[in-house]
Each structure stands twice: as C-alpha cells, then as structure tokens.
Write a protein that holds these residues in place. Structure first.
Motif, short mmCIF file in Angstrom:
data_model
loop_
_atom_site.label_atom_id
_atom_site.label_comp_id
_atom_site.label_asym_id
_atom_site.label_seq_id
_atom_site.Cartn_x
_atom_site.Cartn_y
_atom_site.Cartn_z
N LEU A 1 0.83 -1.20 0.00
CA LEU A 1 0.00 0.00 0.00
C LEU A 1 0.87 1.26 0.00
CD1 LEU A 1 -2.91 -0.81 2.47
CD2 LEU A 1 -3.08 -0.25 0.05
N CYS B 1 0.77 4.07 -2.93
CA CYS B 1 0.48 5.49 -2.67
C CYS B 1 1.60 6.38 -3.22
CB CYS B 1 0.32 5.74 -1.17
SG CYS B 1 -1.23 5.11 -0.55
N CYS B 2 2.86 5.93 -3.09
CA CYS B 2 3.98 6.70 -3.62
C CYS B 2 3.84 6.88 -5.12
CB CYS B 2 5.30 6.00 -3.33
SG CYS B 2 5.79 6.18 -1.63
N SER C 1 1.08 9.24 -6.03
CA SER C 1 1.40 10.64 -5.72
C SER C 1 2.39 11.22 -6.74
CB SER C 1 1.93 10.78 -4.30
OG SER C 1 3.17 10.15 -4.20
N ILE D 1 -7.83 13.34 -0.33
CA ILE D 1 -6.49 12.74 -0.32
C ILE D 1 -5.99 12.58 1.12
CG2 ILE D 1 -4.06 13.16 -0.93
CD1 ILE D 1 -5.20 14.56 -3.48
N LEU E 1 -5.13 8.97 2.75
CA LEU E 1 -3.79 8.63 3.26
C LEU E 1 -3.82 8.36 4.76
CD1 LEU E 1 -1.35 10.89 1.28
CD2 LEU E 1 -1.79 8.45 1.07
N VAL F 1 -5.09 4.86 5.17
CA VAL F 1 -4.07 3.85 4.83
C VAL F 1 -3.03 3.75 5.94
CG1 VAL F 1 -2.17 3.35 3.23
CG2 VAL F 1 -4.38 4.04 2.34
#
Ligand code: UDP
Ligand code: MG
Length: 323
Positions: A240, A244-245, A248, A275, A279, A282
C-alpha cells in the motif's frame, strides 16, 4: 508404550467448559466405544474453569472409573489451552481430541484406530462436509476466512477441519515442541506435517447445552490464525505504501503540467480533503496491522504459562493409581 498385557493405549482428551448438561450423555455414548476399542482407553477431561458443576461431575466419575482422568484450570483459559494441557498430560500410543458435546461422533474413534493400525499414517482427522445448523452469516465468514488464509499462508488450513482427530505419539510429541503462546491448532496440526488420513462426516447438532463461541470470539480467533500463520498482512502494508507513492508521483506530474499550461488557479479543496482522509486511513490501517503482530510478539515475549492447573487426577501408567 504398551500396557501390562501388551495392549496399546489410547488417551481421549475432552475439553469441557460448562458442560454439566452434556457430560452424562457423553459418558453414556462413549461406553460402547471404550469397550469395543482393542486398545486400553483413558478419558482425560480438561475442565476449562467451568462455572457450573462440570468439575464435581468429573470428580465423581473419576472416583468410580479408574480409566477416567481430569485436569482442572484455575480459570477459563480457552479451548486451545485446554487442548494443550491435555496433550501435555496424555500418555499412550495414540491420542484423540474430541469435544464433549457429541458433535464429534464417538463411533468414528474405532475407525480411526483401525486406519492407524493398517495404514502408514500418523493422524486420522475429520472434516465436516457441510455447515448445516449454523447461522448463514457465520458460514459465510468461515468460508471467506478459509479461502483467504489458504491464499496467504504456506500452511494448509483445511476448510471444515475439526479438532476431532487421533494422532500417533510421535505426532503429539512434535506438536508439544511448538511452544508458542498464541496457539491456532488447526494450523499447528498441519504445520508439523506427518501423513494424515481425512474422514468426512455430516455436521451434527450439539447434544445439549450451548455453543461457547460467539461471532466476536470466532472473529478474534480467526485473527489469531492469520497472524500466527501468515505475515502477508505486513507485506500488504508495504504494498500500500508503494502504491500510494506511485500515485502521488503521477499526480505530482499532472499538477505540474497543468500549472504550466493553464496557470495556477487556487482550487482543489475537496480533492485535498479526500487525499488527506485516504492517506490517513491507509496509515492507520498499516499501523493497525503492525500493532497486531507487535501485540502477539509482546504476548510471546512475556512467556506466560498458557494455563494454570488448580487440580489434577491422573493415573499412573499401568496401575490405574491416582498420581
Ligand atoms: N471449550 C473449552 N473452553 C472454552 C470454550 C469451549 O474447553 O473456552 C470446549 C467445549 O466444552 C467443547 C469444545 O470446546 O467441548 C467445543 O466447544 P463448542 O461446542 O462450544 O464449540 P462449537 O462446536 O460450537 O464450535
Ligand atoms: Mg460444539
């Protein structure tokens, strides 16, 4: 380890928690099986801190019958602890684990013994072919659990497998070598290996009394099973994080290009809120997963005994005396 007459011995472990209603029925149902069994047969009851008259019933039974033994916990430690206590104190060539509520058909023990004599296996285990009589929601979640854990764990956990099984001495010794505090027996039986013969049977209703497992207790037990036999959820957190990286990075490029082409109008409050919430979610999920493993590690490190015995009545090998 045979007895004086050269017969083999079988110890049947029966965890009991508030089973006063069903115990007399259980003993009656077991009588013909104990007689028919070629081996010498001991019943080892484990009273898991019952609050009813289970213990006094066990005391009375043990007084009359020198092949009945019992252990009694100082409080309720759970079925896993009861099974471990039974396995630790069981003697004999073969050991059976079965429930007190007659959901495990006693006559199957004869077949199990027969198979262990004839076939080259160390364990005869049972699985239910259906889940009749169970609430549909419970069945649904149970199926989901088995499907998931078998996908993420290297240890096979058979759907519908019961704890009801007969095992050889060497398999029991192998299980006892697993000194973990968070015990998930369905996984442990499979992890130690050895050849297993599976018998199937149709689900039976409890003979009397009530089930001790609420939905919540089962849910927690399934979580124990996942953390004990898989580290995939930890890998999921890393996945995850990487996901996400990447997202982004892509978004950064989009914002940059958009600003170059169309200037930089101040906008985007709703998307920003989404967002941040996403985040945050997560991150909390990943910390939660980490916390699950950490808490299990914490309990293992404390190295507390898995159960405390308050009373015991065990027969000495061969003599039938109280230890
Ligand atoms: N049991 C136990 N300790 C507990 C809960 C259950 O020793 O904390 C025993 C119980 O007495 C029974 C067996 O475990 O012999 C299976 O319990 P139950 O029949 O309630 O479970 P189910 O068959 O509904 O899964
Ligand atoms: Mg039951």
């Amino acid at each position: 380890m045979t007895n004086q007459e050269g017969r083999q011995t079988v110890t049947i472990i029966v965890p009991c928690y508030n089973e006063e209603q069903v115990l007399p029925l259980f003993l009656a149902a077991m009588a013909p099986v104990r007689q028919a069994l070629e081996a010498e047969c001991f019943l080892l009851f484990v009273d898991d801190g019952s609050k009813d008259h289970t213990l006094s019933l066990l005391r009375e039974t043990a007084e009359k019958d020198d092949h009945v033994e019992y252990l009694s916990f100082s409080r309720n430690f759970g079925k896993e602890a009861a099974m471990l206590a039974g396995l630790t104190h069981a003697k004999g060539d073969y050991v059976v684990i079965m429930d007190a509520d007659l959901q495990d058909p006693p006559e199957m023990i004869l077949r199990m013994y027969d198979i262990l004599q004839k076939e080259d296996v160390d364990c005869v285990a049972t699985r239910r072919t259906d889940r009749k009589g169970e609430p549909p929601v419970r069945s649904f979640f149970a199926r989901m659990f088995y499907r998931m854990i078998n996908r993420i764990s290297k240890t096979e956990i058979v759907d519908g497998a019961r704890d009801f099984r007969m095992m050889s001495r060497r398999m029991v010794d192998a299980i006892l070598q697993m000194g973990e505090y968070n015990r998930f027996s369905k996984g442990i039986f499979s992890w130690v290996g050895f050849r297993t013969h599976w018998l199937e049977y149709v689900n039976r209703q409890r003979a009397a009394g009530e089930t001790k497992w609420s939905f919540w207790k089962l849910f927690l037990y399934s979580m124990d099973g996942i953390t004990a036999f898989s580290t995939a959820p930890l890998a999921l957190s890393s996945f995850l994080g990487v996901f996400c990286c990447i997202i982004s990075m892509i978004y950064l490029v989009v914002v940059f290009v958009k600003a170059l082409l169309f200037g930089d109008p101040v906008a985007g409050y709703p998307s920003l809120a989404c967002i941040i919430l996403f985040l945050g979610g997560v991150q909390l999920l990943c910390i939660g997963i980490l916390g699950q493993y950490l808490s299990k590690t914490y309990l293992e490190v404390k190295d507390r005994p898995p159960f405390i015995l308050a009373e015991r009545c065990l027969r000495e090998e061969k003599k039938g005396d109280v230890q």
